[in-house]
Design an enzyme around this catalytic site. Structure first.
Site, PDB file in Angstrom:
ATOM      1  N   ARG A  74     -39.276  25.258  39.267  1.00 37.88           N
ATOM      2  CA  ARG A  74     -38.986  25.584  37.861  1.00 37.88           C
ATOM      3  C   ARG A  74     -37.564  25.173  37.515  1.00 37.88           C
ATOM      4  NH1 ARG A  74     -37.063  30.422  36.650  1.00 37.88           N
ATOM      5  NH2 ARG A  74     -38.429  31.618  38.011  1.00 37.88           N
ATOM      6  N   TYR A 126     -40.911  16.633  11.013  1.00 38.11           N
ATOM      7  CA  TYR A 126     -42.195  16.926  11.651  1.00 38.11           C
ATOM      8  C   TYR A 126     -42.544  18.415  11.464  1.00 38.11           C
ATOM      9  CZ  TYR A 126     -45.425  18.161  15.353  1.00 38.11           C
ATOM     10  OH  TYR A 126     -46.480  18.687  16.052  1.00 38.11           O
ATOM     11  N   ASP A 198     -33.617  13.270  16.445  1.00 37.64           N
ATOM     12  CA  ASP A 198     -34.959  13.113  17.001  1.00 37.64           C
ATOM     13  C   ASP A 198     -35.258  11.612  16.989  1.00 37.64           C
ATOM     14  OD1 ASP A 198     -37.727  12.863  17.381  1.00 37.64           O
ATOM     15  OD2 ASP A 198     -38.103  14.870  16.596  1.00 37.64           O
ATOM     16  N   LYS A 223     -45.053  10.603  22.895  1.00 34.69           N
ATOM     17  CA  LYS A 223     -45.281   9.431  22.049  1.00 34.69           C
ATOM     18  C   LYS A 223     -44.921   8.132  22.778  1.00 34.69           C
ATOM     19  CE  LYS A 223     -46.209  12.495  18.806  1.00 34.69           C
ATOM     20  NZ  LYS A 223     -46.655  13.743  19.366  1.00 34.69           N
TER      21      LYS A 223
END
Ligand SMILES: Cc1ncc(COP(=O)(O)O)c(C=O)c1O
Length: 406
Positions: A74, A126, A198, A223
Site C-alpha cells: 500500500r 470533467y 489536468d 485515457k
C-alpha cells in the site's frame, strides 16, 4: 561471512530499487526513448527486460533494521514505483504518484484544502471533478468557483487572497477551451496559489505544464496514458517537495495507490505513447475536417482549427492538438440515430484508447452538472463528444457517415 554477503546483497537491492540517482543519465534520452526505458526500465537483479509485476502485499525483513526499503505494497510497490518514476521523468517533475483512478488522484490532491480555502476551476470541467468539489469538499468548508479561463481576465477577476488552488483543465472536457498556462500561473502566484493542470487530453507528449510553471499535473491514466481502454488509473506529478509529501501521505493513508498489475499495464501503454499520440493527432485532424463539412453537424469544437479561440495559445504551449472533438448536430433525433447506428465506432463513456468512442456528455460524463449550468456551457441535448482512435481513418469516417447521414 554470511552476514557480510546478506548485507552486500541488501545494499545492492537498495541501491538499484530505492535510489534512482544512477539513472539520471537517462535525462539525455529523447522523449520516445524515455517512454520505453522508464525509470529503471529493466529489472536490475535478473535483467528481465519487461519490468516485473510485483504481486505481493508485503516484503520480508531479514532482521530488525534490515529492510530492503520496501515494507508493505500500500505504501511502496516496485512496479507502481517504476510507473511513478517514469511519469515523473516524462512530465519533467521530481515525484510521481499512481492512483487507482483519476478521481482518486484528484481526491488526494484536494485534501490539501483547509476550511475557508478557495479553489478556482475551469468552468466546463470533467463532471467527476465537479462532483469532488460540490458533493464532498464544500461540505468541509472549502469553496469551489468555476471560471471560463480561456479568457485570463476572468481568472484575474476571480482570484482573491483566500485562493489556495487554481485547477486548470486544458483543453477542457468537453468544450475544448484552452487556457494559457503561463499566464494563469502568473495570476495564481500573486496570491501564492498552487496551480494544477489536468493534462489528460494531451499527455506529456504534447504538453508539459510543469515546464510552464504549474506545480502539479494530474491525469486520468485511464485515457491516453494507459491507451487501450482496459485499465482505470490516475497519475499525479509534481516538482514541489511539500506537494510530493502530501500526495505520498495520502496514498499511504487512503490506500488508493494503483495495483501492481494495473501499474504494469500503464508502463506497457507508455512504451507506445508517442506513436499512439502522433496517430491520434493525425486521425483527429482528418475526422474534425470531415465533420465540419457535414450538413447535419452544426458546430465542431476542435482545438486544431485555426479559427478556434485557443488555437494560437495552443500552438505556443503544446506541440499537438490530440484527438478529442466535440460537435453539435441539428436535432436530438439525429443524436438518437447516431448513437443507435454507430457500428465500429462505439457509444461508450471514456476516451484516449485505441478504439474510437462517441460519448453523450449530457447523460454520461457531465450528468452531475446541474442542467442550467450545462445549458449555459453548451452541453445540450444535441451535443456529442468523440475520442478518435487508431483505426484506419477511412473506416472511422465511413462509420460516422452512415450513422450521421444514413
Ligand atoms: C479530464 C478528466 N480528468 C479526470 C477524469 C477522472 O478519471 P478516472 O475516470 O480515471 O477516474 C476524467 C474521466 O473521464 C477526465 O476526463
Amino acid at each position: 561471512m554470511v552476514g557480510c554477503w546478506i548485507l552486500a546483497f541488501l545494499l545492492y537491492v537498495m541501491k538499484n530499487f530505492s535510489n534512482y540517482k544512477d539513472f539520471d543519465m537517462k535525462e539525455n534520452l529523447a522523449f520516445e526513448s524515455k517512454c520505453i526505458h522508464g525509470g529503471l526500465g529493466h529489472e536490475p537483479i535478473t535483467g528481465a527486460v519487461s519490468f516485473p509485476i510485483y504481486q505481493t502485499a508485503t516484503f520480508r525483513h531479514k532482521g530488525l533494521g534490515e529492510s530492503t526499503g520496501y515494507d508493505y505494497s500500500r505504501v511502496l510497490n516496485p512496479t507502481r514505483q517504476e510507473l511513478e518514476r517514469t511519469m515523473a521523468i516524462l512530465e519533467h517533475g521530481t515525484d510521481g504518484f499512481a492512483f487507482s483512478s483519476g478521481q482518486a488522484a484528484n481526491m488526494a490532491l484536494f485534501t490539501l484544502l483547509n476550511p475557508g480555502d478557495k479553489v478556482i476551476l475551469s468552468d466546463d470541467i470533467y463532471g467527476g471533478t465537479f462532483r469532488i468539489g460540490n458533493d464532498i469538499f464544500e461540505r468541509y468548508g472549502a469553496k469551489f468557483e468555476y471560471v471560463d479561463m480561456s479568457d485570463i481576465e476572468n481568472l484575474k477577476k476571480a482570484i482573491t487572497p483566500d485562493t489556495r488552488m487554481v485547477f486548470i483543465e486544458t483543453p477542457t472536457n468537453p468544450m475544448m477551451k484552452v487556457t494559457d498556462i503561463k499566464a494563469a500561473v502568473e495570476v495564481a502566484k500573486t496570491v501564492d496559489a498552487i496551480v494544477v493542470v489536468d493534462n489528460t487530453f494531451l499527455t506529456p507528449y504534447f504538453q508539459r505544464p510543469l515546464e510552464l510553471g504549474a506545480d502539479m499535473v494530474v491525469h486520468s491514466g485511464t485515457k491516453f496514458i494507459g491507451g487501450h481502454n482496459d485499465t482505470i488509473a490516475g497519475i499525479a506529478v509534481t516538482n514541489r517537495k511539500d506537494l510530493a509529501e502530501h500526495m505520498f501521505g495520502q496514498q499511504k493513508t487512503h490506500g488508493n495507490g494503483l495495483a501492481s498489475l494495473d501499474s504494469w499495464l500503464l508502463i506497457r501503454g507508455l512504451k507506445t505513447l508517442p506513436l499512439r499520440m502522433k496517430k491520434h493527432d493525425e486521425n483527429g485532424r482528418i475526422v474534425a475536417d470531415w465533420l465540419r463539412t457535414q450538413k447535419k453537424v452544426t458546430k465542431v469544437f476542435y482545438v486544431g482549427f485555426e479559427d478556434h479561440k485557443g488555437y494560437e495559445i495552443s500552438k505556443k504551449q503544446s506541440t499537438g492538438f490530440g484527438s478529442m472533438i466535440s460537435f453539435n448536430v441539428d436535432s436530438f433525433e439525429t443524436v438518437q440515430k447516431i448513437l443507435k447506428r454507430v457500428d465500429m465506432v462505439m457509444f461508450a463513456e471514456s476516451l484516449g484508447g485505441t478504439e474510437t468512442l462517441i460519448t453523450y456528455p449530457r447523460t454520461q460524463t457531465h450528468e452531475s452538472i446541474p442542467e442550467d449550468i450545462r445549458q449555459k456551457l453548451g452541453i445540450t441535448e444535441t451535443f456529442l463528444r468523440l475520442s478518435v482512435g487508431l483505426e484506419d481513418v477511412n473506416d472511422i469516417i465511413r462509420d460516422l457517415d452512415q450513422a450521421i447521414n444514413g
